[in-house]
Design an enzyme around this catalytic site. Sequence first.
Site, PDB file in Angstrom:
ATOM      1  N   GLN A 129       0.803  -1.220   0.000  1.00 32.11           N
ATOM      2  CA  GLN A 129       0.000   0.000   0.000  1.00 32.11           C
ATOM      3  C   GLN A 129       0.840   1.275   0.000  1.00 32.11           C
ATOM      4  O   GLN A 129       0.327   2.330  -0.365  1.00 32.11           O
ATOM      5  CB  GLN A 129      -0.954  -0.009   1.193  1.00 32.11           C
ATOM      6  CG  GLN A 129      -1.995  -1.124   1.090  1.00 32.11           C
ATOM      7  CD  GLN A 129      -2.942  -1.151   2.263  1.00 32.11           C
ATOM      8  OE1 GLN A 129      -2.652  -1.756   3.278  1.00 32.11           O
ATOM      9  NE2 GLN A 129      -4.083  -0.491   2.147  1.00 32.11           N
ATOM     10  N   ARG A 133       3.721   0.225  12.922  1.00 33.59           N
ATOM     11  CA  ARG A 133       3.409  -1.115  12.426  1.00 33.59           C
ATOM     12  C   ARG A 133       3.508  -1.078  10.904  1.00 33.59           C
ATOM     13  O   ARG A 133       2.792  -0.318  10.259  1.00 33.59           O
ATOM     14  CB  ARG A 133       1.998  -1.511  12.863  1.00 33.59           C
ATOM     15  CG  ARG A 133       1.501  -2.837  12.319  1.00 33.59           C
ATOM     16  CD  ARG A 133       0.105  -3.155  12.875  1.00 33.59           C
ATOM     17  NE  ARG A 133      -0.391  -4.424  12.393  1.00 33.59           N
ATOM     18  CZ  ARG A 133      -1.271  -4.569  11.384  1.00 33.59           C
ATOM     19  NH1 ARG A 133      -1.749  -3.509  10.752  1.00 33.59           N
ATOM     20  NH2 ARG A 133      -1.673  -5.770  11.004  1.00 33.59           N
ATOM     21  N   HIS A 144       1.191  -9.078   4.788  1.00 31.58           N
ATOM     22  CA  HIS A 144       0.000  -8.235   4.617  1.00 31.58           C
ATOM     23  C   HIS A 144      -0.411  -8.350   3.144  1.00 31.58           C
ATOM     24  O   HIS A 144      -0.381  -7.371   2.394  1.00 31.58           O
ATOM     25  CB  HIS A 144       0.301  -6.795   5.049  1.00 31.58           C
ATOM     26  CG  HIS A 144      -0.921  -5.972   5.362  1.00 31.58           C
ATOM     27  ND1 HIS A 144      -1.078  -5.292   6.561  1.00 31.58           N
ATOM     28  CD2 HIS A 144      -2.035  -5.707   4.636  1.00 31.58           C
ATOM     29  CE1 HIS A 144      -2.234  -4.631   6.541  1.00 31.58           C
ATOM     30  NE2 HIS A 144      -2.835  -4.863   5.377  1.00 31.58           N
ATOM     31  N   ASN A 160      -1.570 -10.587   8.691  1.00 36.89           N
ATOM     32  CA  ASN A 160      -2.600  -9.573   8.852  1.00 36.89           C
ATOM     33  C   ASN A 160      -3.905 -10.078   8.251  1.00 36.89           C
ATOM     34  O   ASN A 160      -3.962 -10.387   7.057  1.00 36.89           O
ATOM     35  CB  ASN A 160      -2.219  -8.273   8.141  1.00 36.89           C
ATOM     36  CG  ASN A 160      -3.341  -7.240   8.237  1.00 36.89           C
ATOM     37  OD1 ASN A 160      -3.590  -6.705   9.317  1.00 36.89           O
ATOM     38  ND2 ASN A 160      -4.044  -6.994   7.144  1.00 36.89           N
ATOM     39  N   GLU A 161      -4.948 -10.152   9.066  1.00 36.73           N
ATOM     40  CA  GLU A 161      -6.305 -10.451   8.596  1.00 36.73           C
ATOM     41  C   GLU A 161      -6.375 -11.635   7.636  1.00 36.73           C
ATOM     42  O   GLU A 161      -6.708 -11.484   6.451  1.00 36.73           O
ATOM     43  CB  GLU A 161      -6.922  -9.212   7.938  1.00 36.73           C
ATOM     44  CG  GLU A 161      -7.053  -8.030   8.881  1.00 36.73           C
ATOM     45  CD  GLU A 161      -7.877  -6.886   8.299  1.00 36.73           C
ATOM     46  OE1 GLU A 161      -8.335  -6.990   7.153  1.00 36.73           O
ATOM     47  OE2 GLU A 161      -8.076  -5.898   9.019  1.00 36.73           O
ATOM     48  N   ASN A 199      -8.120  -5.886  14.448  1.00 35.41           N
ATOM     49  CA  ASN A 199      -8.399  -4.792  13.511  1.00 35.41           C
ATOM     50  C   ASN A 199      -9.896  -4.599  13.452  1.00 35.41           C
ATOM     51  O   ASN A 199     -10.638  -5.570  13.250  1.00 35.41           O
ATOM     52  CB  ASN A 199      -7.875  -5.128  12.107  1.00 35.41           C
ATOM     53  CG  ASN A 199      -6.364  -5.291  12.062  1.00 35.41           C
ATOM     54  OD1 ASN A 199      -5.664  -5.071  13.054  1.00 35.41           O
ATOM     55  ND2 ASN A 199      -5.858  -5.670  10.910  1.00 35.41           N
ATOM     56  N   TYR A 229     -13.147  -1.906  12.079  1.00 36.84           N
ATOM     57  CA  TYR A 229     -13.637  -0.716  11.374  1.00 36.84           C
ATOM     58  C   TYR A 229     -15.136  -0.498  11.552  1.00 36.84           C
ATOM     59  O   TYR A 229     -15.584   0.621  11.794  1.00 36.84           O
ATOM     60  CB  TYR A 229     -13.313  -0.827   9.873  1.00 36.84           C
ATOM     61  CG  TYR A 229     -11.831  -0.734   9.608  1.00 36.84           C
ATOM     62  CD1 TYR A 229     -11.217   0.490   9.413  1.00 36.84           C
ATOM     63  CD2 TYR A 229     -11.029  -1.881   9.611  1.00 36.84           C
ATOM     64  CE1 TYR A 229      -9.848   0.586   9.205  1.00 36.84           C
ATOM     65  CE2 TYR A 229      -9.658  -1.790   9.410  1.00 36.84           C
ATOM     66  CZ  TYR A 229      -9.075  -0.564   9.210  1.00 36.84           C
ATOM     67  OH  TYR A 229      -7.727  -0.474   9.021  1.00 36.84           O
ATOM     68  N   GLU A 276      -5.352  -2.114  14.041  1.00 29.70           N
ATOM     69  CA  GLU A 276      -5.868  -1.183  13.025  1.00 29.70           C
ATOM     70  C   GLU A 276      -7.221  -0.654  13.461  1.00 29.70           C
ATOM     71  O   GLU A 276      -8.076  -1.417  13.918  1.00 29.70           O
ATOM     72  CB  GLU A 276      -6.073  -1.861  11.656  1.00 29.70           C
ATOM     73  CG  GLU A 276      -4.820  -2.135  10.888  1.00 29.70           C
ATOM     74  CD  GLU A 276      -5.099  -2.774   9.527  1.00 29.70           C
ATOM     75  OE1 GLU A 276      -6.194  -2.547   8.960  1.00 29.70           O
ATOM     76  OE2 GLU A 276      -4.219  -3.506   9.053  1.00 29.70           O
ATOM     77  N   TRP A 278      -5.013   3.281  11.658  1.00 29.87           N
ATOM     78  CA  TRP A 278      -4.893   3.003  10.231  1.00 29.87           C
ATOM     79  C   TRP A 278      -5.418   4.222   9.500  1.00 29.87           C
ATOM     80  O   TRP A 278      -6.600   4.517   9.618  1.00 29.87           O
ATOM     81  CB  TRP A 278      -5.677   1.754   9.800  1.00 29.87           C
ATOM     82  CG  TRP A 278      -5.410   1.510   8.341  1.00 29.87           C
ATOM     83  CD1 TRP A 278      -6.106   2.020   7.278  1.00 29.87           C
ATOM     84  CD2 TRP A 278      -4.324   0.756   7.787  1.00 29.87           C
ATOM     85  NE1 TRP A 278      -5.507   1.634   6.100  1.00 29.87           N
ATOM     86  CE2 TRP A 278      -4.418   0.869   6.382  1.00 29.87           C
ATOM     87  CE3 TRP A 278      -3.262   0.023   8.348  1.00 29.87           C
ATOM     88  CZ2 TRP A 278      -3.494   0.256   5.523  1.00 29.87           C
ATOM     89  CZ3 TRP A 278      -2.367  -0.580   7.493  1.00 29.87           C
ATOM     90  CH2 TRP A 278      -2.494  -0.475   6.093  1.00 29.87           C
ATOM     91  N   GLU A 313      -5.580   1.852  -1.452  1.00 31.62           N
ATOM     92  CA  GLU A 313      -6.632   1.174  -0.688  1.00 31.62           C
ATOM     93  C   GLU A 313      -7.187  -0.017  -1.494  1.00 31.62           C
ATOM     94  O   GLU A 313      -8.351  -0.071  -1.861  1.00 31.62           O
ATOM     95  CB  GLU A 313      -7.706   2.177  -0.273  1.00 31.62           C
ATOM     96  CG  GLU A 313      -8.888   1.615   0.508  1.00 31.62           C
ATOM     97  CD  GLU A 313      -8.554   0.709   1.703  1.00 31.62           C
ATOM     98  OE1 GLU A 313      -7.507   0.908   2.355  1.00 31.62           O
ATOM     99  OE2 GLU A 313      -9.342  -0.209   1.954  1.00 31.62           O
ATOM    100  N   TRP A 314      -6.300  -0.967  -1.784  1.00 26.69           N
ATOM    101  CA  TRP A 314      -6.672  -2.241  -2.390  1.00 26.69           C
ATOM    102  C   TRP A 314      -7.620  -2.051  -3.582  1.00 26.69           C
ATOM    103  O   TRP A 314      -7.315  -1.260  -4.463  1.00 26.69           O
ATOM    104  CB  TRP A 314      -7.231  -3.193  -1.310  1.00 26.69           C
ATOM    105  CG  TRP A 314      -6.263  -3.363  -0.177  1.00 26.69           C
ATOM    106  CD1 TRP A 314      -6.432  -2.970   1.118  1.00 26.69           C
ATOM    107  CD2 TRP A 314      -4.937  -3.934  -0.215  1.00 26.69           C
ATOM    108  NE1 TRP A 314      -5.312  -3.269   1.891  1.00 26.69           N
ATOM    109  CE2 TRP A 314      -4.382  -3.856   1.088  1.00 26.69           C
ATOM    110  CE3 TRP A 314      -4.135  -4.510  -1.219  1.00 26.69           C
ATOM    111  CZ2 TRP A 314      -3.095  -4.332   1.402  1.00 26.69           C
ATOM    112  CZ3 TRP A 314      -2.858  -4.982  -0.902  1.00 26.69           C
ATOM    113  CH2 TRP A 314      -2.364  -4.885   0.382  1.00 26.69           C
TER     114      TRP A 314
END
Length: 484
Positions: free
Chosen positions: A21, A78, A122, A174-175, A304, A306, A381, A428, A435-436
């Site tokens: 990213q 991180r 990640h 990560n995730e 994480n 959101y 995050e 984050w 952003e992906w």
Amino acid sequence: MSCPLRFPPGFLWGAATSAYQVEGAAREGGRTPSIWDTFSHTPGKVAGGDTGDVAVDHFHRRHEDLELMAALGLGAYRFSVSWPRVQPTGRGPAVQRGLDFYRRLVDGLLARGIRPVLTLYHWDLPQELEADIHGGSASGGGWPHRDTAQRFADYAAIVAEALGDRVEWWTTLNEPWCSAFLGYGSGVHAPGRSDPVAALRAAHHLNLAHGLAAQALRAALPARGQVMISLNPAAVRARSDAPEDLEAQRRIDALATRIFTGPLLRGAYPADLLADTAHLTDWSFVRDGDLTVIKHPLDALGINYYTPTVVSAGTDNAPPPRHDGHGASMHSPWPGADRVAFHQPPGDRTAMGWSVDPTGLYDLLMRMHREAPGLPLYITENGAAYEDRPDAEGAVHDPERIAYLHAHLAAAHRALAEGADLRGYFLWSLMDNFEWAYGYGKRFGAVHVDFTTQARTPKASAHWYANVARTNELPALSPGVAAP
Ligand code: GBH
């Protein structure tokens, strides 16, 4: 709420990024493509045709970005290591030039008193492991293929041997939910496959990769080394207390969260998950001994968070509506959950269309506190995208982001007050980035980045957060910043 809210002494205030990213320099120093390079260069996969080729050029702006972190008074940073930058193709010896970048980054952090928190994965799997040129599996390579877990452990050992003398905090994955179910289920993330059985196999092999890497890290790191994983457990709620809605909640909770916490914390896949997916697979890809490997004791758990997920019984399992009209997938990321409907929770939304609901964070922290007593927790995050624009003077006012952060930190404080062993918080993201599937269209940064000039400008939220970190307390919201 009584303000200010004081955090425990030593509470860690950080910010996070990930390699693909932010780094750019996609073809430098012997780096080979990752699955995200391939995916972003495939027309139609990422909004605007954006790629991480240049990203925010962090690879060349390391020094400037370190100075930025120091100016914000961060206690921790991180970041993730790009697997194909240090071990091109995912096999064989390390590339020294790749490791050098991270060694210099870490030394720059340590020189500024900022704790490095290193994530090994990640989402940027070396493309050659996905294409599986050596493994010879009929189902293809990548995470559905068992050998990828072993490759990951070898890579973990390489990085630990190179940086273990100066990095204490190590995160394996990560995730993994996103890697398995967005990568191989819905296909909205790399490698863009849509196969429910491949997604379940991927989830298991990610769990196994974590366990094997944790063992490799223990062997290579000094005794003070800390090993953790960052999950994105779902704060999943039923739309009503009707039994069929609670059943929908149970199914999604199993696929989102317990598929990881079961093996990691309890050494077993949940019986209801195995039953829910029995028509798809017999799970024979789980071999004797795997669960013992996966249950390797953790030093901390990263969460994480959101936005929450709201479900009911339904006739189709369309993914939640996405509000930018981009990237809607025909395929579900929830294998076997055919009778679940997803609903947009009420309340304010961020630029992602995600509802702002700090109670979800509180609920997850208390749940992990109950399920893993004694295990230190970190929020690895949390943050929000908004449509930030510099004003005529170049300043970026982002009161919504300040309100979002304030509300989530208040929720974290409430969990702390009720006994959760929360040790730190990572915003984050440090700066706007790739952003992906949304490309550069969504800005999560505390620092604004002009994607043309690469100029960095701390937003109002960055100054606000620096003050929180400096004082170790959450101030009352100033007038004009509406609570969400
Ligand atoms: C994290 O992923 C990533 O670790 C980070 O790299 C990324 O930039 C950041 O968040 C912001 O996206 O998708 O509509 O079902 C978070 C991915 C977001 C996936 C919330 C599940 C639930 C809403 N998760 N999402 S929806």
